[in-house]
Write an enzyme that holds these catalytic residues in place. Structure first.
Site, PDB file in Angstrom:
ATOM      1  N   ARG A 105       0.885  -1.182   0.000  1.00  0.00           N
ATOM      2  CA  ARG A 105       0.000   0.000   0.000  1.00  0.00           C
ATOM      3  C   ARG A 105       0.906   1.211   0.000  1.00  0.00           C
ATOM      4  O   ARG A 105       1.697   1.412   0.924  1.00  0.00           O
ATOM      5  CB  ARG A 105      -0.914  -0.005   1.234  1.00  0.00           C
ATOM      6  CG  ARG A 105      -1.634   1.314   1.421  1.00  0.00           C
ATOM      7  CD  ARG A 105      -2.748   1.263   2.431  1.00  0.00           C
ATOM      8  NE  ARG A 105      -3.892   0.540   1.881  1.00  0.00           N
ATOM      9  CZ  ARG A 105      -5.121   0.579   2.408  1.00  0.00           C
ATOM     10  NH1 ARG A 105      -5.355   1.268   3.510  1.00  0.00           N
ATOM     11  NH2 ARG A 105      -6.110  -0.096   1.853  1.00  0.00           N
ATOM     12  N   HIS A 132      -7.274   0.730  -6.468  1.00  0.00           N
ATOM     13  CA  HIS A 132      -7.478  -0.158  -5.311  1.00  0.00           C
ATOM     14  C   HIS A 132      -8.154  -1.440  -5.818  1.00  0.00           C
ATOM     15  O   HIS A 132      -9.320  -1.712  -5.519  1.00  0.00           O
ATOM     16  CB  HIS A 132      -8.358   0.567  -4.279  1.00  0.00           C
ATOM     17  CG  HIS A 132      -8.347  -0.051  -2.909  1.00  0.00           C
ATOM     18  ND1 HIS A 132      -7.593  -1.160  -2.587  1.00  0.00           N
ATOM     19  CD2 HIS A 132      -9.013   0.307  -1.771  1.00  0.00           C
ATOM     20  CE1 HIS A 132      -7.793  -1.460  -1.310  1.00  0.00           C
ATOM     21  NE2 HIS A 132      -8.641  -0.589  -0.796  1.00  0.00           N
ATOM     22  N   GLN A 135     -10.139  -3.968  -3.585  1.00  0.00           N
ATOM     23  CA  GLN A 135     -11.429  -3.485  -3.112  1.00  0.00           C
ATOM     24  C   GLN A 135     -12.538  -3.827  -4.102  1.00  0.00           C
ATOM     25  O   GLN A 135     -13.602  -4.336  -3.733  1.00  0.00           O
ATOM     26  CB  GLN A 135     -11.373  -1.969  -2.903  1.00  0.00           C
ATOM     27  CG  GLN A 135     -12.660  -1.397  -2.348  1.00  0.00           C
ATOM     28  CD  GLN A 135     -12.947  -1.910  -0.956  1.00  0.00           C
ATOM     29  OE1 GLN A 135     -12.097  -1.812  -0.082  1.00  0.00           O
ATOM     30  NE2 GLN A 135     -14.129  -2.466  -0.735  1.00  0.00           N
ATOM     31  N   ASP A 221     -17.203   7.173  -1.573  1.00  0.00           N
ATOM     32  CA  ASP A 221     -15.995   6.991  -0.752  1.00  0.00           C
ATOM     33  C   ASP A 221     -15.716   8.338  -0.087  1.00  0.00           C
ATOM     34  O   ASP A 221     -16.354   9.351  -0.425  1.00  0.00           O
ATOM     35  CB  ASP A 221     -14.831   6.561  -1.676  1.00  0.00           C
ATOM     36  CG  ASP A 221     -13.561   6.186  -0.930  1.00  0.00           C
ATOM     37  OD1 ASP A 221     -13.600   6.057   0.309  1.00  0.00           O
ATOM     38  OD2 ASP A 221     -12.515   6.036  -1.596  1.00  0.00           O
ATOM     39  N   CYS A 261     -16.306   1.384   0.408  1.00  0.00           N
ATOM     40  CA  CYS A 261     -15.123   0.586   0.743  1.00  0.00           C
ATOM     41  C   CYS A 261     -14.769   0.671   2.221  1.00  0.00           C
ATOM     42  O   CYS A 261     -14.098  -0.227   2.739  1.00  0.00           O
ATOM     43  CB  CYS A 261     -13.940   1.020  -0.117  1.00  0.00           C
ATOM     44  SG  CYS A 261     -13.424   2.722   0.156  1.00  0.00           S
TER      45      CYS A 261
HETATM   46  N1  NVA Z   1      -9.959   6.486  -1.333  1.00  0.00           N
HETATM   47  C1  NVA Z   1      -9.568   6.093   0.005  1.00  0.00           C
HETATM   48  C2  NVA Z   1      -9.800   4.635   0.191  1.00  0.00           C
HETATM   49  C3  NVA Z   1      -9.449   4.098   1.543  1.00  0.00           C
HETATM   50  C4  NVA Z   1      -9.637   2.613   1.649  1.00  0.00           C
HETATM   51  C5  NVA Z   1      -8.114   6.472   0.244  1.00  0.00           C
HETATM   52  O1  NVA Z   1      -7.302   6.285  -0.671  1.00  0.00           O
HETATM   53  O2  NVA Z   1      -7.803   6.963   1.325  1.00  0.00           O
HETATM   54  N1   CP Z   2     -11.251  -0.381   2.335  1.00  0.00           N
HETATM   55  C1   CP Z   2      -9.979  -0.442   2.796  1.00  0.00           C
HETATM   56  O1   CP Z   2      -9.026  -0.673   2.058  1.00  0.00           O
HETATM   57  O2   CP Z   2      -9.858  -0.254   4.151  1.00  0.00           O
HETATM   58  P1   CP Z   2      -8.513  -0.040   4.971  1.00  0.00           P
HETATM   59  O3   CP Z   2      -7.964   1.320   4.608  1.00  0.00           O
HETATM   60  O4   CP Z   2      -8.941  -0.133   6.402  1.00  0.00           O
HETATM   61  O5   CP Z   2      -7.528  -1.115   4.603  1.00  0.00           O
END
Ligand code: NVA
Ligand code: CP
Length: 306
Positions: A105, A132, A135, A221, A261
């Site tokens: 990540r 992602h 997801q 989201d 998500c």
């Molecule tokens: N769009 C959000 C998703 C978190 C799972 C982010 O990137 O922070």
């Molecule tokens: N949806 C998701 O990826 O959640 P986290 O940021 O908790 O991993």
């Protein structure tokens, strides 16, 4: 050395491969629910590298690997040399000699691509600024589980055209469904960044009520994704009219599902009434991260097993 198969964005797999993964997911989920041991990944190690926070992704990969008989190691930027300037390419060489699969990540997609180019083992995208894929793997499985095939359906994406939105757009091309995207001005989809082949499967709407009309899935989201915190105040103002509420759900099909998500901000991108209401499938969606990613790990490490 032949280069391993990676999962860096949704379009890395074909519709036929997803159908296989979903079959495996169904089987793995049933075994898990029945407490039946299945340890095909004994002696295999997953390394998880987090440059951003996580609850679901870490938990589902770590628990999933253990449930398949393997082990998982957590690294983050703060406590490893990754945060002190060691080149991504060097880290990839070393980490991939000591493990069997790596999940990352991070920020720019380019980082994970550089890592994958030097990795001896499969690399999985656990979220980047652009995508992602894990997801949407779980989201589509969840839709199919609740409502059947997604082909020809309409997904309404309300809010920011972020990593999750981009991944829905790629999935629409793979599975042949439509995405109606509504964002505030200035936050529209950038097709090149989204990695789209064409524009046949999505349409942009300035009015979110038009985007949700007759939709089969309504999804959103956070307004501010990780890494964009400096824009939070401006985004709160810009996105105020892009909150998914009961009125929007009424404009969608009566059997429409609400997906998110998570983590969610009730009172910002969605009302409590919607996310905690009868059309919401968000807890199944979160749980399915575990089951779909177990199928993904099995596939990347062992290939097809049936
Ligand atoms: N769009 C959000 C998703 C978190 C799972 C982010 O990137 O922070
Ligand atoms: N949806 C998701 O990826 O959640 P986290 O940021 O908790 O991993």
């Amino acid at each position: 050395m032949t280069s391993p198969r990676h999962y860096l964005q949704f379009k890395d797999f074909s519709a036929e491969e997803y159908a296989y993964l979903f079959d495996r997911t169904r089987w793995l989920k049933a075994r898990f629910k029945a407490y039946e041991r299945y340890w095909p990944l004994q002696d295999r190690t997953l390394v998880m590298i987090f440059e951003k926070a996580s609850t679901r992704t870490r938990l589902s990969f770590e628990a999933g690997m253990q449930q398949l008989g393997g082990s998982a190691i957590y690294l983050n930027t703060r406590d490893s040399q990754l945060g002190r300037g060691e080149p991504v390419e060097d880290a990839a060489q070393v980490i991939s000699r000591m493990s069997d699969v790596v999940m990352i990540r991070t920020y720019e997609q380019a980082i994970i691509e550089r890592f994958a180019a030097c990795s001896r083992v499969p690399v999985i995208n656990g979220l980047t600024n652009e995508y992602h894929p894990c997801q949407i793997l779980a989201d589509i499985y969840t839709y199919i589980e609740h409502r059947g095939p997604i082909q020809g359906k309409t997904v309404a994406w309300i809010g920011d055209s972020n990593n999750v939105c981009n991944t829905w757009l790629q999935a629409a091309e793979v599975f042949d469904f439509n995405v109606h995207v509504s964002t505030p001005p200035g936050y529209e989809v950038e097709p090149e960044r989204a990695g789209l082949y064409g524009t046949d499967h999505f349409e942009q709407f300035s009015d979110p009520m038009m985007a949700v009309r007759d939709a089969d899935i309504v999804t959103t989201d956070v307004w501010t994704s990780m890494g964009f915190e400096a824009e939070n105040e401006a985004r709160l103002r810009a996105f105020a009219d892009w909150q998914v509420d009961a009125e929007m759900m009424r404009a969608a099909k009566p059997e429409a599902l609400f997906l998110h998500c998570l983590p969610a901000h009730r009172g910002e991108e969605v009302t409590a009434e919607v996310i905690d209401g009868p059309q919401s499938a968000v807890w199944d969606e979160a749980e399915n991260r575990l089951h779909t990613q177990k199928a993904l790990l099995e596939f990347l490490l062992l290939g097809r097993v049936n």
